[in-house]
Design a protein around this motif. Structure first.
Motif, PDB file in Angstrom:
ATOM      1  N   GLN A  99       0.829  -1.201   0.000  1.00  0.00           N
ATOM      2  CA  GLN A  99       0.000   0.000   0.000  1.00  0.00           C
ATOM      3  C   GLN A  99       0.868   1.257   0.000  1.00  0.00           C
ATOM      4  O   GLN A  99       0.573   2.210  -0.713  1.00  0.00           O
ATOM      5  N   LYS A 100       1.911   1.269   0.782  1.00  0.00           N
ATOM      6  CA  LYS A 100       2.790   2.436   0.837  1.00  0.00           C
ATOM      7  C   LYS A 100       3.485   2.630  -0.509  1.00  0.00           C
ATOM      8  O   LYS A 100       3.585   3.756  -1.003  1.00  0.00           O
ATOM      9  N   THR A 101       3.941   1.538  -1.115  1.00  0.00           N
ATOM     10  CA  THR A 101       4.601   1.639  -2.421  1.00  0.00           C
ATOM     11  C   THR A 101       3.645   2.207  -3.460  1.00  0.00           C
ATOM     12  O   THR A 101       4.008   3.098  -4.232  1.00  0.00           O
ATOM     13  N   ILE A 102       2.427   1.717  -3.471  1.00  0.00           N
ATOM     14  CA  ILE A 102       1.424   2.206  -4.432  1.00  0.00           C
ATOM     15  C   ILE A 102       1.100   3.670  -4.161  1.00  0.00           C
ATOM     16  O   ILE A 102       1.017   4.477  -5.080  1.00  0.00           O
ATOM     17  N   ALA A 103       0.933   4.006  -2.895  1.00  0.00           N
ATOM     18  CA  ALA A 103       0.588   5.391  -2.541  1.00  0.00           C
ATOM     19  C   ALA A 103       1.700   6.360  -2.890  1.00  0.00           C
ATOM     20  O   ALA A 103       1.438   7.525  -3.202  1.00  0.00           O
ATOM     21  N   ASP A 104       2.954   5.921  -2.878  1.00  0.00           N
ATOM     22  CA  ASP A 104       4.097   6.802  -3.127  1.00  0.00           C
ATOM     23  C   ASP A 104       4.407   7.027  -4.612  1.00  0.00           C
ATOM     24  O   ASP A 104       5.245   7.865  -4.933  1.00  0.00           O
ATOM     25  N   GLN A 105       3.767   6.287  -5.503  1.00  0.00           N
ATOM     26  CA  GLN A 105       4.051   6.438  -6.931  1.00  0.00           C
ATOM     27  C   GLN A 105       3.488   7.763  -7.455  1.00  0.00           C
ATOM     28  O   GLN A 105       2.450   8.233  -7.005  1.00  0.00           O
ATOM     29  N   VAL A 149     -13.346  -7.960 -13.391  1.00  0.00           N
ATOM     30  CA  VAL A 149     -13.652  -9.011 -12.421  1.00  0.00           C
ATOM     31  C   VAL A 149     -14.123  -8.322 -11.145  1.00  0.00           C
ATOM     32  O   VAL A 149     -13.467  -7.395 -10.669  1.00  0.00           O
ATOM     33  N   PRO A 150     -15.276  -8.740 -10.587  1.00  0.00           N
ATOM     34  CA  PRO A 150     -15.734  -8.134  -9.329  1.00  0.00           C
ATOM     35  C   PRO A 150     -14.715  -8.369  -8.218  1.00  0.00           C
ATOM     36  O   PRO A 150     -14.026  -9.382  -8.192  1.00  0.00           O
ATOM     37  N   LEU A 151     -14.624  -7.415  -7.300  1.00  0.00           N
ATOM     38  CA  LEU A 151     -13.690  -7.519  -6.187  1.00  0.00           C
ATOM     39  C   LEU A 151     -14.363  -8.178  -4.997  1.00  0.00           C
ATOM     40  O   LEU A 151     -15.569  -8.023  -4.777  1.00  0.00           O
ATOM     41  N   SER A 152     -13.577  -8.885  -4.206  1.00  0.00           N
ATOM     42  CA  SER A 152     -14.077  -9.413  -2.939  1.00  0.00           C
ATOM     43  C   SER A 152     -14.306  -8.233  -2.000  1.00  0.00           C
ATOM     44  O   SER A 152     -13.846  -7.113  -2.267  1.00  0.00           O
ATOM     45  N   LYS A 153     -14.973  -8.485  -0.883  1.00  0.00           N
ATOM     46  CA  LYS A 153     -15.197  -7.412   0.099  1.00  0.00           C
ATOM     47  C   LYS A 153     -13.864  -6.828   0.559  1.00  0.00           C
ATOM     48  O   LYS A 153     -13.697  -5.607   0.596  1.00  0.00           O
ATOM     49  N   THR A 154     -12.903  -7.690   0.850  1.00  0.00           N
ATOM     50  CA  THR A 154     -11.586  -7.230   1.289  1.00  0.00           C
ATOM     51  C   THR A 154     -10.882  -6.478   0.169  1.00  0.00           C
ATOM     52  O   THR A 154     -10.273  -5.433   0.406  1.00  0.00           O
ATOM     53  N   GLY A 155     -10.969  -6.990  -1.057  1.00  0.00           N
ATOM     54  CA  GLY A 155     -10.356  -6.320  -2.198  1.00  0.00           C
ATOM     55  C   GLY A 155     -10.936  -4.935  -2.424  1.00  0.00           C
ATOM     56  O   GLY A 155     -10.205  -3.975  -2.694  1.00  0.00           O
ATOM     57  N   GLU A 173      -8.900   2.047   0.237  1.00  0.00           N
ATOM     58  CA  GLU A 173      -7.756   2.568   0.995  1.00  0.00           C
ATOM     59  C   GLU A 173      -6.716   3.184   0.067  1.00  0.00           C
ATOM     60  O   GLU A 173      -6.183   4.259   0.343  1.00  0.00           O
ATOM     61  N   ILE A 174      -6.422   2.507  -1.021  1.00  0.00           N
ATOM     62  CA  ILE A 174      -5.430   3.017  -1.972  1.00  0.00           C
ATOM     63  C   ILE A 174      -5.902   4.326  -2.583  1.00  0.00           C
ATOM     64  O   ILE A 174      -5.147   5.298  -2.659  1.00  0.00           O
ATOM     65  N   ILE A 175      -7.151   4.370  -3.008  1.00  0.00           N
ATOM     66  CA  ILE A 175      -7.707   5.591  -3.605  1.00  0.00           C
ATOM     67  C   ILE A 175      -7.700   6.717  -2.569  1.00  0.00           C
ATOM     68  O   ILE A 175      -7.331   7.856  -2.879  1.00  0.00           O
ATOM     69  N   SER A 176      -8.063   6.409  -1.349  1.00  0.00           N
ATOM     70  CA  SER A 176      -8.079   7.427  -0.286  1.00  0.00           C
ATOM     71  C   SER A 176      -6.688   7.953   0.014  1.00  0.00           C
ATOM     72  O   SER A 176      -6.498   9.153   0.222  1.00  0.00           O
ATOM     73  N   GLN A 177      -5.702   7.060   0.046  1.00  0.00           N
ATOM     74  CA  GLN A 177      -4.332   7.487   0.326  1.00  0.00           C
ATOM     75  C   GLN A 177      -3.787   8.382  -0.786  1.00  0.00           C
ATOM     76  O   GLN A 177      -2.999   9.284  -0.535  1.00  0.00           O
ATOM     77  N   ARG A 178      -4.188   8.122  -2.004  1.00  0.00           N
ATOM     78  CA  ARG A 178      -3.682   8.892  -3.142  1.00  0.00           C
ATOM     79  C   ARG A 178      -4.513  10.156  -3.404  1.00  0.00           C
ATOM     80  O   ARG A 178      -4.084  11.027  -4.151  1.00  0.00           O
ATOM     81  N   TYR A 179      -5.684  10.251  -2.812  1.00  0.00           N
ATOM     82  CA  TYR A 179      -6.604  11.357  -3.071  1.00  0.00           C
ATOM     83  C   TYR A 179      -5.900  12.699  -2.893  1.00  0.00           C
ATOM     84  O   TYR A 179      -5.344  12.985  -1.841  1.00  0.00           O
ATOM     85  N   GLU A 180      -5.899  13.485  -3.930  1.00  0.00           N
ATOM     86  CA  GLU A 180      -5.279  14.811  -3.998  1.00  0.00           C
ATOM     87  C   GLU A 180      -3.768  14.787  -3.731  1.00  0.00           C
ATOM     88  O   GLU A 180      -3.170  15.803  -3.439  1.00  0.00           O
ATOM     89  N   ARG A 181      -3.128  13.615  -3.818  1.00  0.00           N
ATOM     90  CA  ARG A 181      -1.684  13.509  -3.620  1.00  0.00           C
ATOM     91  C   ARG A 181      -0.965  12.895  -4.803  1.00  0.00           C
ATOM     92  O   ARG A 181       0.238  13.054  -4.936  1.00  0.00           O
ATOM     93  N   GLY A 182      -1.673  12.126  -5.617  1.00  0.00           N
ATOM     94  CA  GLY A 182      -1.049  11.459  -6.750  1.00  0.00           C
ATOM     95  C   GLY A 182      -2.057  11.246  -7.855  1.00  0.00           C
ATOM     96  O   GLY A 182      -3.257  11.141  -7.604  1.00  0.00           O
ATOM     97  N   SER A 183      -1.571  11.186  -9.066  1.00  0.00           N
ATOM     98  CA  SER A 183      -2.444  11.029 -10.227  1.00  0.00           C
ATOM     99  C   SER A 183      -2.830   9.567 -10.437  1.00  0.00           C
ATOM    100  O   SER A 183      -2.069   8.654 -10.139  1.00  0.00           O
ATOM    101  N   ILE A 184      -4.027   9.401 -10.974  1.00  0.00           N
ATOM    102  CA  ILE A 184      -4.540   8.065 -11.280  1.00  0.00           C
ATOM    103  C   ILE A 184      -5.117   8.099 -12.693  1.00  0.00           C
ATOM    104  O   ILE A 184      -5.859   9.009 -13.047  1.00  0.00           O
TER     105      ILE A 184
END
Length: 159
Positions: A67-73, A84-90, A96-107
């Motif tokens: 998660q940290k690696t993805i958020a830091d890109q 493919v549909p995601l599991s509840k955990t997925g 979490e990834i989208i929230s961590q990157r929100y307004e901090r990194g491009s997607i």
């Protein structure tokens, strides 16, 4: 003097880095005694608990480094969201990834699904709404209709 073995046991388990043994041994001893299990069965169950807990912590340390690696890109590219549909955990990890990157990194995100079908991917209207709120704020949406690039490539290869 009656506390000495207990204190020594706690000390040794801490030194040996066996936190699950340390926290569960007394409770499990009572449980095994009540079930009539011998010392080998008791130790086996205690070892199993320790191994399960170590595995859980190892996996958790990995979902956090990734998660940290993805958020830091600088740029995260998510291709074919919804294929493919995601599991509840997925779905929760995706949030979490989208929230961590929100307004901090491009997607850059691609999907063949319109937004109103994303609930099927994430399994929850509330979670889908929260993800869409973050993804669609400060965004450029490019809607492309037409023939698939892959389909066109396939047809051209046959000619």
């Amino acid at each position: 003097m009656s506390d000495t073995p207990q204190v020594l046991l706690q000390h040794h388990l801490k030194k040996l880095k066996l936190p699950t043994f340390q926290s569960e041994h007394a409770k499990l001893a009572r449980q095994c005694a009540a079930e009539g299990r011998d010392h080998v069965q008791y130790l086996l169950r205690l070892c199993e608990l320790e191994l399960i807990e170590r595995e859980r912590r190892m996996i958790e340390r990995r979902l956090q480094r990734l998660q940290k690696t993805i958020a830091d890109q600088d740029l995260l590219i998510i291709d074919e969201l919804g294929f493919v549909p995601l599991s509840k955990t997925g779905a929760e990890l995706f949030f979490e990834i989208i929230s961590q990157r929100y307004e901090r990194g491009s997607i850059i995100l691609t999907s063949n699904l319109p937004f109103d079908e994303w609930t099927e991917v994430f399994g929850s209207e509330r979670l889908t709404g929260a993800i869409l709120d973050r993804l669609t704020h400060h965004v450029h949406i490019l809607e492309m209709n037409g023939e698939s690039f892959w389909l066109r490539q396939s047809r051209n290869a046959k000619i």
